[in-house]
Design an enzyme around this catalytic site. Structure first.
Site, short mmCIF file in Angstrom:
data_model
loop_
_atom_site.label_atom_id
_atom_site.label_comp_id
_atom_site.label_asym_id
_atom_site.label_seq_id
_atom_site.Cartn_x
_atom_site.Cartn_y
_atom_site.Cartn_z
N SER A 146 35.46 7.70 3.83
CA SER A 146 34.27 6.48 3.10
C SER A 146 34.15 7.03 4.81
CB SER A 146 34.68 5.66 2.37
OG SER A 146 35.48 4.78 2.86
N HIS A 180 35.89 14.35 -3.36
CA HIS A 180 37.28 13.13 -4.00
C HIS A 180 36.22 12.59 -4.89
CE1 HIS A 180 39.32 9.89 -5.08
NE2 HIS A 180 39.62 10.64 -5.34
N HIS A 207 35.30 14.59 -9.05
CA HIS A 207 35.24 12.98 -9.45
C HIS A 207 34.13 12.01 -9.86
CE1 HIS A 207 39.60 13.89 -8.05
NE2 HIS A 207 39.95 13.65 -9.53
N GLU A 210 35.00 7.57 -12.97
CA GLU A 210 35.94 7.36 -13.65
C GLU A 210 36.17 5.95 -14.33
OE1 GLU A 210 39.00 8.72 -11.86
OE2 GLU A 210 40.44 8.43 -12.96
N ASP A 309 44.21 17.30 -15.90
CA ASP A 309 44.05 16.40 -14.90
C ASP A 309 45.87 16.92 -14.09
OD1 ASP A 309 43.39 14.62 -12.70
OD2 ASP A 309 42.70 13.28 -14.04
O1 MCF Z 1 42.43 12.37 -11.50
C1 MCF Z 1 43.19 10.88 -11.03
C2 MCF Z 1 42.61 10.05 -11.21
N1 MCF Z 1 41.31 9.84 -10.23
C3 MCF Z 1 40.79 10.47 -8.89
N2 MCF Z 1 41.79 11.15 -7.93
C4 MCF Z 1 43.16 11.55 -8.21
C5 MCF Z 1 43.84 11.28 -9.78
N3 MCF Z 1 45.21 12.18 -10.06
C6 MCF Z 1 45.07 12.26 -8.11
N4 MCF Z 1 43.95 11.79 -7.73
C7 MCF Z 1 43.99 12.22 -6.02
C8 MCF Z 1 43.01 12.01 -5.64
O2 MCF Z 1 42.43 14.22 -5.42
O3 MCF Z 1 44.90 11.00 -5.41
C9 MCF Z 1 44.32 10.38 -4.76
C10 MCF Z 1 43.13 11.57 -4.04
O4 MCF Z 1 43.95 12.76 -3.10
C11 MCF Z 1 43.95 10.09 -4.04
S1 MCF Z 1 41.81 8.17 -4.19
C12 MCF Z 1 42.89 8.21 -5.45
FE FE Z 2 41.71 14.12 -11.39
#
Ligand code: MCF
Ligand code: FE
Length: 404
Positions: A146, A180, A207, A210, A309
């Site tokens: 970001s 992301h 995403h 959420e 997921d």
């Molecule tokens: O989908 C789930 C929950 N939401 C977002 N990110 C992730 C999820 N499972 C793994 N992630 C990963 C995402 O791709 O977590 C990392 C990212 O690389 C950190 S940021 C939440």
């Molecule tokens: Fe995810």
């Protein structure tokens, strides 16, 4: 050419009886066995046992393979606690997930009938496992960051991962892009990535909406992310909002994961631009994010698909389990209607969203097929029974090749 002869074939609008399938990499013809034998006299014929059903291989559109080492490390029940636990344990978790760990995750998906998956790759550590897997893979290289000051370095790393995935040349492997989320990717980065996505016609996912924390932060830089961003990234306000985020994807169909907290305007924009929502009910529950309003999506004719997921927010990578949870969660939608929609969502509708020629037992489609041993003659409620009973999968074909 080969011929396979089951008792039943599941198609989107009806259950075919006493028809056989002639196929090589693709499905060539569906007709009674005697006709296919005449048409293809040299074809090898596989006669399946009583009460056998052929249905399309399942498609899991969203899974984080690199997080497959998690079982009890990450905190469940509250999104922010989960996120802090990811930040604290990420290196260890991703480090623990060696090729054996990733292969195990891919094998477990295959055992559950998943013949195609969309891998969200954060680091590119899963490239080898995905490139050599038996399944079809849409390999989504994730872009995250970001802070504008870091943009060049982050984009450079993203491009080298994307290039590495583009160098994989095998049937059924498709390089793609994941943004992301709206809170974690700077608009400058999104614009740069989208130029590539559009010129190279790549599939795109993100995403979206959420958690409550995401809603509050994008709306007015408030809520639980305030502390998170100011402490960890010295960032005091958001870099974008939800409508600006969605504008990036105007006229480019995108797969948006979660959308649990999306508002009316956002859902309207999603409908207008023919985006697809990826619904991960178990993940949403485990991270304390509530339930998607599936009826609102239905009312707006928004395409939605069901997915697992990653093991970062699930205890299994099993679409039958995921559909079962969804069936119980969305209790206001009539049972049989929802069961049928769920099965379509992990077959035909997922294939359409990912732009793949699969997800249906139909002439011209890729021969991605499952043989299920139904224990009895099926009836009108087959969709419900498929989800509840986890029938034995005795054979799996991917692009016409027998995998199991
Ligand atoms: O989908 C789930 C929950 N939401 C977002 N990110 C992730 C999820 N499972 C793994 N992630 C990963 C995402 O791709 O977590 C990392 C990212 O690389 C950190 S940021 C939440
Ligand atoms: Fe995810």
């Amino acid at each position: 050419m080969q011929i396979i002869s089951p008792n039943y074939i599941l198609t989107p609008d009806k259950l075919l009886k006493n028809q056989a399938i002639a196929y090589d990499k693709t499905i060539h013809k569906i007709a009674p066995l005697h006709q296919l034998k005449e048409l293809y006299p040299d074809a090898k014929v596989t006669q399946l046992q009583e009460n056998s059903l052929i249905m399309p291989g399942l498609i899991n559109s969203h899974v984080h393979i690199e997080f497959s080492a998690n079982k009890t490390t990450l905190s469940y029940g509250d999104f922010m606690n989960w996120l802090y636990s990811v930040i604290e344990n990420r290196e260890e978790l991703v480090g623990e997930c060696d090729s054996a760990c990733m292969s195990k995750a891919l094998e477990s998906m295959l055992d559950g009938g998943i013949t195609t998956f969309g891998a969200i790759s954060s680091h590119g550590m899963d490239l080898d496992a995905c490139a050599t897997s038996a399944q079809n893979v849409v390999y989504f290289n994730e872009l995250i960051g970001s802070q504008a000051t870091m943009a060049d370095a982050l984009f450079g790393d993203f491009i080298s991962r994307l290039d590495a995935s583009k160098a994989i040349k095998r049937e059924g492997f498709y390089p793609a892009v994941a943004i992301h989320s709206p809170y974690s990717v700077h608009p400058v980065l999104i614009k740069k990535a989208l130029e590539i996505v559009k010129s190279e016609k790549l599939k795109l996912t993100a995403h979206f909406m959420e958690s409550d924390a995401e809603r509050d932060w994008l709306d007015d830089s408030s809520g639980d992310f305030k502390n998170f961003f100011s402490k960890l990234l010295k960032q005091n306000a958001n870099v974008s909002d939800a409508s600006e985020f969605l504008e990036h994807f105007t006229a480019h169909s995108t797969l948006l994961t979660h959308a649990v907290k999306a508002n009316e305007d956002e859902l309207n924009s999603i409908a207008t631009n023919a985006h697809t929502i990826i619904h991960c009910p178990i993940s949403n529950r485990l991270l304390g994010n509530g339930a998607l309003d599936l009826e609102a999506l239905e009312a707006k004719n928004i395409n939605w698909v069901c997915a697992t997921d990653g093991l970062s927010s699930n205890y299994k990578l099993d679409l039958f389990e995921e559909m079962k949870v969804a069936l119980f969660m969305h209790h206001k939608i009539p049972l049989l209607e929802l069961a049928k929609k769920l099965i379509l969502s992990v077959t035909k509708n997922a294939a359409t969203a990912l732009g793949l020629n699969t997800g249906e037992i139909k002439e011209g489609k890729n021969a991605d097929m499952l043989v299920l041993d139904l224990e009895k003659k099926p009836n009108e409620e087959l969709a419900i029974h498929l989800i509840l009973h986890r029938y034995n999968i005795s054979k799996i074909y991917i692009n016409g090749k027998a995998i199991k």
